[in-house]
Design an enzyme around this catalytic site. Structure first.
Site, PDB file in Angstrom:
ATOM      1  CD  GLU A 125      31.639  -5.149  12.098  1.00 41.93           C
ATOM      2  OE1 GLU A 125      31.913  -6.281  12.567  1.00 41.93           O
ATOM      3  OE2 GLU A 125      30.558  -4.880  11.552  1.00 41.93           O
ATOM      4  CE1 TYR A 156      28.089  -3.968  18.791  1.00 43.85           C
ATOM      5  CE2 TYR A 156      26.326  -4.322  17.191  1.00 43.85           C
ATOM      6  CZ  TYR A 156      27.668  -4.220  17.488  1.00 43.85           C
ATOM      7  OH  TYR A 156      28.598  -4.375  16.488  1.00 43.85           O
ATOM      8  CG  ASN A 181      28.628 -14.404   7.513  1.00 42.65           C
ATOM      9  OD1 ASN A 181      28.445 -14.642   6.331  1.00 42.65           O
ATOM     10  ND2 ASN A 181      28.334 -13.238   8.077  1.00 42.65           N
TER      11      ASN A 181
END
Ligand SMILES: *[C@@H]1O[C@H](CO)[C@@H](O)[C@H](O)[C@H]1NC(C)=O
Ligand SMILES: *[C@@H]1O[C@H](CO)[C@@H](O)[C@H](O)[C@H]1NC(C)=O
Length: 344
Positions: A125, A156, A181
């Site tokens: 994160e 990633y 979100n």
């Protein structure tokens, strides 16, 4: 032919970051402690198998680790992953995933750390979504994050040499964006609102009441010429699956919002993506996207002649990587102030 971008996993890159780490730690030692340091980078005895204890498996229950998963799945020998706390005293490395520490679902071991055991702090994160780091001063020896200057660098995704790529998918739409979100005040929401005044953006995901099933995401984004690979927060090297999977793997040209262009160019070729900052206004960006001709568009896919996209999604693979990095890491290091390091 050499790649025109800095391949993140090239041996040279590893050397760079090792040297940088050594240097930083030397300075740190001299400045703050003045004690002797040893030249790191010497592997433990040859042939010794490493035990990596994952203190709390990230997010979910651990997978079955009873077989030699690093060797069987990822051809990395001599690397035993375990979640068995009874092996604490003999583990070479103990791994702590930040989320469970932050939520209090996991606590640090009560026993004293055995001599020579290394503790690794892991998060994928961004700093915006990582709280409570001040508690972990002088606790961790190594960090494993998406940042290139991590001891164990865990992106990633990456481009890997590969000559056989599928055709570019046929396109029926111009721009898509998958967003679960949506926060009005995030930078990505501002940019989206501004851009969508000048062209149509098809939104998918929870936030748009058009959720996509896991297997529907790629077929959906691949039908569009461009994909808004907008990160939820803007931080050094914070480039996620929004780029690697939703855009590049799908065969949709990424329009990125995140760290500066130069950071992306360390991972992917300069001509493979469009950066929001390349334009002085969203009106100009919209004009560029809407009027692009086919030969200009095809040029964004030059990389596919030589590379394929590899996604990193399996925590087992990530943790096995600790063993390959282990001989190159500084055995004397400790992060005095993890919070400052991560929020830098
Ligand atoms: C794209 O459409 C053409 C014509 O309809 C078809 O022949 C081709 O196979 C399609 N390509 C892909 C990658 O789906
Ligand atoms: C396509 O666009 C590029 C860049 O805008 C331009 O240089 C090129 O001449 C155009 N090609 C055609 C065939 O119109």
């Amino acid at each position: 032919m050499e790649a025109d971008f800095h391949h993140p996993s090239s041996p040279l890159q590893g050397l760079d970051s090792t040297l940088a780490t050594i240097f930083a730690v030397i300075l740190w030692n001299l400045n703050l402690h003045g004690y002797q340091f040893e030249v790191p980078g010497i592997a433990l005895g040859h042939g010794k198998s490493l035990t990596i204890l994952i203190w709390h498996w990230p997010f979910h229950h651990p997978p079955n680790l009873s077989t030699d998963v690093c060797a069987d799945l990822y051809r990395m020998k001599g690397c035993q992953l375990t979640v068995d706390h009874r092996l604490f005293s003999q583990a070479d490395v103990v791994v702590f995933h930040h989320r469970e520490l932050q939520l209090g679902k996991a606590r640090l071991p009560k026993e004293k750390r055995p001599p020579g055991q290394k503790w690794v702090w892991v998060t994928l994160e961004s700093p915006t979504n990582t709280k409570g780091l001040a508690r972990w001063h002088q606790t961790f020896n190594w960090v494993m994050t998406y940042r290139r200057d991590s001891d164990i660098f865990m992106p990633y995704g990456e481009l890997v040499p590969n000559s056989a790529n599928p055709d570019i998918p046929n396109k029926t739409g111009l721009v898509s964006w998958v967003i679960s979100n949506y926060h009005h005040r995030q930078r990505r929401a501002e940019v989206y609102r501004d851009l969508s005044r000048h062209l149509r953006v098809d939104m998918y995901g929870k936030a748009s009441h058009k959720p996509l099933c896991p297997d529907c995401l790629l077929p959906t984004t691949s039908r569009y010429k461009f994909y808004l690979a907008f990160e939820n927060s803007i931080h050094q090297d914070y480039i996620t699956e929004k780029l690697w999977r939703n855009a590049l793997l799908a065969g949709s040209v990424p329009v990125v919002l995140g760290p500066p262009r130069a950071a992306y160019e360390m991972f992917i070729p300069a001509d493979s993506f469009i950066h929001v900052e390349d334009f002085s206004s969203m009106k100009e960006l919209a004009g560029f996207l809407k009027t692009m001709n086919s030969s200009r568009y095809q040029a964004f896919f030059e990389w596919r002649k030589r590379y394929g996209v590899k996604l990193y999604t399996d925590w087992r693979e990530r943790f096995c990587t600790i063993c390959t990095r282990y001989p190159h890491l500084n055995q004397e290091q400790i992060y005095l102030d993890l919070e400052s390091w991560f929020s830098a």
